[in-house]
Motif scaffolding. Structure first.
Motif, PDB file in Angstrom:
ATOM      1  N   UNK A 158      -2.039  -8.791 -13.450  1.00 47.52           N
ATOM      2  CA  UNK A 158      -1.413  -9.997 -12.899  1.00 47.52           C
ATOM      3  C   UNK A 158      -2.485 -10.713 -12.095  1.00 47.52           C
ATOM      4  N   UNK A 159      -2.935 -11.849 -12.571  1.00 48.95           N
ATOM      5  CA  UNK A 159      -4.093 -12.512 -11.973  1.00 48.95           C
ATOM      6  C   UNK A 159      -3.733 -13.684 -11.076  1.00 48.95           C
ATOM      7  N   UNK A 160      -2.473 -14.134 -11.137  1.00 44.85           N
ATOM      8  CA  UNK A 160      -2.087 -15.289 -10.325  1.00 44.85           C
ATOM      9  C   UNK A 160      -0.721 -15.065  -9.688  1.00 44.85           C
ATOM     10  N   UNK A 161      -0.562 -15.590  -8.497  1.00 44.10           N
ATOM     11  CA  UNK A 161       0.683 -15.459  -7.744  1.00 44.10           C
ATOM     12  C   UNK A 161       1.464 -16.769  -7.789  1.00 44.10           C
ATOM     13  N   UNK A 162       2.787 -16.651  -7.832  1.00 45.12           N
ATOM     14  CA  UNK A 162       3.635 -17.847  -7.833  1.00 45.12           C
ATOM     15  C   UNK A 162       3.615 -18.502  -6.461  1.00 45.12           C
ATOM     16  N   UNK A 163       3.642 -19.814  -6.451  1.00 42.91           N
ATOM     17  CA  UNK A 163       3.636 -20.565  -5.197  1.00 42.91           C
ATOM     18  C   UNK A 163       4.582 -21.742  -5.335  1.00 42.91           C
ATOM     19  N   UNK A 164       5.198 -22.117  -4.228  1.00 42.16           N
ATOM     20  CA  UNK A 164       6.199 -23.184  -4.257  1.00 42.16           C
ATOM     21  C   UNK A 164       6.151 -23.953  -2.947  1.00 42.16           C
ATOM     22  N   UNK A 165       6.338 -25.279  -2.988  1.00 44.19           N
ATOM     23  CA  UNK A 165       6.334 -26.048  -1.739  1.00 44.19           C
ATOM     24  C   UNK A 165       7.472 -25.607  -0.825  1.00 44.19           C
ATOM     25  N   UNK A 166       7.218 -25.595   0.471  1.00 45.15           N
ATOM     26  CA  UNK A 166       8.241 -25.237   1.450  1.00 45.15           C
ATOM     27  C   UNK A 166       9.234 -26.376   1.620  1.00 45.15           C
ATOM     28  N   UNK A 167      10.308 -26.103   2.350  1.00 45.92           N
ATOM     29  CA  UNK A 167      11.298 -27.149   2.640  1.00 45.92           C
ATOM     30  C   UNK A 167      10.662 -28.285   3.427  1.00 45.92           C
ATOM     31  N   UNK A 168       9.767 -27.939   4.354  1.00 41.24           N
ATOM     32  CA  UNK A 168       9.073 -28.976   5.136  1.00 41.24           C
ATOM     33  C   UNK A 168       8.207 -29.847   4.231  1.00 41.24           C
ATOM     34  N   UNK A 203       8.352 -33.859   3.570  1.00 43.46           N
ATOM     35  CA  UNK A 203       7.173 -34.728   3.686  1.00 43.46           C
ATOM     36  C   UNK A 203       6.993 -35.569   2.428  1.00 43.46           C
ATOM     37  N   UNK A 204       7.188 -34.964   1.263  1.00 39.83           N
ATOM     38  CA  UNK A 204       7.124 -35.709   0.007  1.00 39.83           C
ATOM     39  C   UNK A 204       8.135 -36.853   0.021  1.00 39.83           C
ATOM     40  N   UNK A 205       9.327 -36.577   0.505  1.00 35.10           N
ATOM     41  CA  UNK A 205      10.376 -37.596   0.544  1.00 35.10           C
ATOM     42  C   UNK A 205       9.969 -38.774   1.413  1.00 35.10           C
ATOM     43  N   UNK A 206       9.238 -38.484   2.483  1.00 35.86           N
ATOM     44  CA  UNK A 206       8.800 -39.541   3.392  1.00 35.86           C
ATOM     45  C   UNK A 206       7.665 -40.360   2.796  1.00 35.86           C
ATOM     46  N   UNK A 207       6.741 -39.683   2.120  1.00 35.21           N
ATOM     47  CA  UNK A 207       5.530 -40.345   1.631  1.00 35.21           C
ATOM     48  C   UNK A 207       5.779 -41.129   0.350  1.00 35.21           C
TER      49      UNK A 207
END
Length: 599
Positions: A380-390, A394-398
């Motif tokens: 397993x060479x890569x780990x799953x990652x996901x944006x946090x609620x914060x 921030x995406x919603x604001x920008x």
């Protein structure tokens, strides 16, 4: 081009849109910066574009966890096959610590560790410790001042420092659906001593992650405590099933078919365990199977048997080595075959500890299992990652609002934006699957009254709720819950369930004289009901003022679990009656020859 090439090598075609979008944004910023004269408008555009790039930058996820980065952690990676004792030493270290946590993949496992720590049965010589339990839908406070806590990985506290933390089944870090919770726990738990337990396939990845965190990593390798051998296939005949077997299938209908045919062909009684059953019911079925005086001789189970259940299995029998993934039949992965087969002959489950056997029902499948047991694990060479609620907020604001200029972008659109804009280090990480959220988000949007739209934070919490998106009743129930919440109502389970008929089935099954007790369809409806109550309890910890009937739902959930047990007992009793009838027919010479069963 090198950046695009590296991303393609790691992620394939899914990386193209994301990498090209970032190259375009970088090019656009350079053009604005290179303008002869920056106007107020171009300055504002430049600041906005730079903020967008900064918000979407997830290339150094370790830096998002300041509490963990403020200390030098000692990481112990315990790796080995199933039944190698790799978790034992980590739990002993946890019990000896003043403060600490256990984080597991299932509520069933967290509950088991919580029970063992409080009872002092982790290991001989380890005294009982007060330990609390925290899962998504359940909190049990043994002592407000207890130093230890057992939890599911998603509920791990990433802010509170502790002496020792244990993260179980670390290979789940590569899972597209849930792996991001393991990634967050590894990077973010502020424990001076962090124990990670699982397969050896993760060693290179965890070395890279430890280096990125500035932590020290020590690898402890374990061998299986009892041998696991390949047995002879059953030649397609269920008559060859014997006491202590676990027969594995990958669909509920096939499980019940196997259960019926095994009981008819052998006279042995079967327990059953599969993913849709409540954890409490699976635990009870395991207890019945393990009890030599229960009269239950065989376990019929899905891949749920591979994790979370301690079973005294002598032989694992695969009825198939393929399963339906929703679109087509696909082979069972080597890792999963190893995990399930490894449940046979677990150390300490018999007086002889002679090991276990793995085999297949059909001769054609035996070579597949043989090759799986002999094959090395795929790294397993890569780990799953996901944006946090914060980060989503921030995406919603920008990002720009919708065309009318008044409404913010809905969550379903934001999630698609995240997939396009997130910048990640493709050598060590990949963007976790957002499939479940993308299905639930539009349901939540449609269920929210136009006059009472939810905030992005509220919407996001509903979208990550533990709801099986293939359960239509559950999706309707979730929709009712969202509507009631958005309308500002106090939410009672009976109100949001009205019209679905699940509580009616519960009352029918509770009647001892009801024929619905032995009906598989009733069992399926009760499983949906139990999921619905689990969902309500999960939401009650996120929105406690609105989902305010937790004690009533907890009591109702116990009733549903008892009804599910009654259904399983009635189905088993029905099989026993038919078996007796068949035996009577055979005595009169009315039955035909026994033969192989086509399953």
């Amino acid at each position: 081009m090198e950046q695009i090439s590296n991303a393609f090598d790691a992620e394939g075609e899914s990386s193209f849109r994301r990498e090209h979008t970032h190259l375009f944004l970088q090019w656009l910023i350079s053009r604005v910066q290179g303008g002869a004269l920056l106007t107020d408008g171009s300055r504002a555009l430049l600041a906005h574009l730079e903020l967008l790039l900064s918000t979407s930058d997830m290339r150094k996820p370790a830096m998002a966890y300041s509490a963990a980065r403020s200390i030098k952690r000692s990481i112990h990676l315990h790796v080995g096959p199933t039944n190698s004792g790799k978790t034992h030493g980590a739990l002993v270290a946890l019990c000896k610590a003043r403060t600490g946590m256990y984080a597991g993949p299932l509520r069933l496992l967290a509950h088991e560790v919580w029970d063992r720590i409080n009872a002092g049965t982790v290991s001989p010589g380890v005294k009982p410790r007060t330990c609390n339990l925290v899962t998504g839908e359940e909190v049990r406070m043994t002592d407000d001042f207890a130093g230890l806590v057992a939890c599911t990985v998603e509920m791990a506290n990433l802010e509170k420092p502790c002496d020792v933390a244990v993260i179980d089944e670390i290979q789940m870090i590569g899972d597209a659906q849930r792996g991001s919770a393991w990634t967050a726990a590894v990077l973010g738990i502020p424990a001076r001593e962090l124990h990670l337990c699982g397969e050896s396939s993760v060693v290179p990845l965890l070395r890279n992650m430890a280096d990125a965190c500035g932590d020290e990593l020590e690898v402890h390798e374990y061998e299986r405590l009892t041998p696991l051998n390949l047995g002879e296939d059953l030649d397609g005949k269920l008559e060859n099933v014997r006491r202590g077997d676990c027969v594995v299938a990958f669909s509920r209908s096939l499980l019940f078919s196997l259960k019926r045919d095994i009981e008819l062909r052998t006279g042995l009684r079967c327990a059953i365990a599969y993913g849709a059953l409540p954890p409490e019911t699976k635990s009870e079925q395991a207890k019945i199977f393990n009890d030599p005086n229960s009269g239950v001789d065989v376990m019929v189970a899905s891949d749920a048997v591979g994790m979370g259940l301690n079973l005294k299995i002598k032989r694992v029998v695969f009825s198939s080595v393929t399963k339906w993934n929703g679109n087509e039949m696909v082979p069972i992965s080597t890792s999963q075959l190893k995990q399930i087969a490894g449940r046979a002959g677990r150390y300490g489950t018999s007086s002889e500890d002679t090991g276990g056997l793995a085999t297949t029902l059909w001769p054609r499948d035996l070579d597949v299992v043989r090759k799986a047991l002999e094959a090395p694990l795929v790294p397993i060479t890569r780990a799953a990652i996901q944006p946090s609620s914060d980060a989503l907020a921030s995406f919603s604001t920008v990002l720009p609002r919708l065309a009318d200029g008044h409404r913010p972008r809905p969550l379903s659109m934001l999630l698609d934006d995240v997939s396009t804009l997130s910048r990640i280090d493709s050598r060590s990480y990949f963007l976790a699957s957002l499939e479940q959220q993308l299905v639930i988000a539009p349901i939540v949007e449609r269920a929210s009254p136009a006059s009472a739209k939810l905030s992005i934070s509220e919407h996001e919490r509903f979208s990550v709720a533990p709801a099986n998106i293939r359960d239509e009743r559950l999706m309707i129930l979730l929709s009712h819950m969202v509507t009631a919440y958005a309308s500002g109502n106090l939410i009672k389970f009976q109100d949001v369930e009205r019209g679905l008929g699940m509580l009616d089935v519960l009352r029918e099954v509770q009647d001892p004289s009801s024929r619905q007790r032995g009906d598989v369809n009733s069992l399926m409806i009760l499983e949906s009901l139990h999921r619905g109550m689990t969902l309500y309890l999960w939401l009650s910890f996120r929105f406690p003022l609105s989902f305010c009937a937790r004690p009533e739902v907890e009591a109702l959930k116990v009733e549903a679990e008892k009804a599910i047990d009654d259904c399983l007992d009635a189905i088993r009793a029905g099989r026993k009656t038919r078996l007796a009838k068949r035996a009577a027919q055979e005595e009169r010479g009315e039955s035909g020859q026994k033969g192989a069963v086509d399953v």
